[in-house]
Design a protein around this motif. Sequence first.
Motif, short mmCIF file in Angstrom:
data_model
loop_
_atom_site.label_atom_id
_atom_site.label_comp_id
_atom_site.label_asym_id
_atom_site.label_seq_id
_atom_site.Cartn_x
_atom_site.Cartn_y
_atom_site.Cartn_z
N LEU A 1 0.82 -1.21 0.00
CA LEU A 1 0.00 0.00 0.00
C LEU A 1 0.86 1.26 0.00
O LEU A 1 0.51 2.27 -0.62
CB LEU A 1 -0.94 -0.01 1.21
N HIS B 1 -4.36 6.95 2.66
CA HIS B 1 -4.52 5.89 1.66
C HIS B 1 -4.45 4.51 2.31
O HIS B 1 -5.30 3.64 2.05
CB HIS B 1 -3.45 6.02 0.57
N SER C 1 -7.53 1.67 3.06
CA SER C 1 -7.40 0.41 2.33
C SER C 1 -7.48 -0.80 3.24
O SER C 1 -7.70 -1.92 2.76
CB SER C 1 -6.07 0.38 1.56
#
Length: 324
Positions: A174, A198, A202
């Motif tokens: 990621l 982010h 996720s």
Amino acid sequence: MRIALIVGINYYQNGGALFGCVDDAHAVKAVLERHDGGGVNFDCKLLTGTGPTDAVTRRELRDSIQQLFAVDADIALFYFAGHGHIEATGGYLLASDSARGDEGISLSDVLVLANQSRARNKIIFLDSCHSGIAGTPPGQGNLATLAEGVTVLTASTAEQYATERDDRGVFTTLLVDALNGSAANLTGDITPGSIYAHIDQSLGAWEQRPVFKTNVKQFVSLREVSAPISREELRRLVEFFPAPGAEFRLDPTFEPELKGRDPGMPDPIPENTRTFGTLQKYNRLNLLVPVGVRHMWNAAMESRSCRLTALGEHYRRLVEKNRI
């Protein structure tokens, strides 16, 4: 000057081997070395432990961390992928020759070196088990001790393991995606805060949870990627919307397509169609929405207006303050 120490250790003389840490380190190095356009970004030093003849000793790891944070740099970045350990005395990063958990590099020592560093920004990424304890002294509960300019992002909490999937660290996968552009803002900048957002979005509530700790006045950009819209077009936000809540009135002269026009409708005007093209970009980037209709085409053909979204108002204020 931007420098990075990137460490990935699969091989452990006295413990279980890992499989994805070295590949993860190479991936982080590859994405950090250059910006999206090819410009030089970080000057990277890579340490990998792949086997008995390519091990990362405790001495080498500690010396390299000391050297990293001794440099008077704009950004000093430390990335580690490998085994982590936690006990009553705190958390540790394990080197290839660590015989037991407390023979690794103390996370408290890493934070002391970062806190004392002359670098303006100190960034620490840890893809290791129990790494979320970094920055919290033993026995201090949730009290984090970070000097100004220090940011820590870890793969998991102090109680959790950092997992691998398909021979790659879930966290680092990621992280690399974020650095490749998934965490970029509309000007193409990627910051530690946007990377955390982010990764956080996720991972589900039942998965490992990333930990983010920082003491900064302003986030620094770690990498630049191609922006989805030019800065020149962004700056036109204040031209089209000079005040908060303003609406921009459209009419058929803004729509370049001739199909679908009722008899008597005015023809497109080139200057207006160019403006409409910019407004449509705003719409695709969620900066703008048509008022009362679903599509920008309808807004133009029905002489409706468009207005900024909350995100659009945010960027309009940035332009107004000469931040873009």
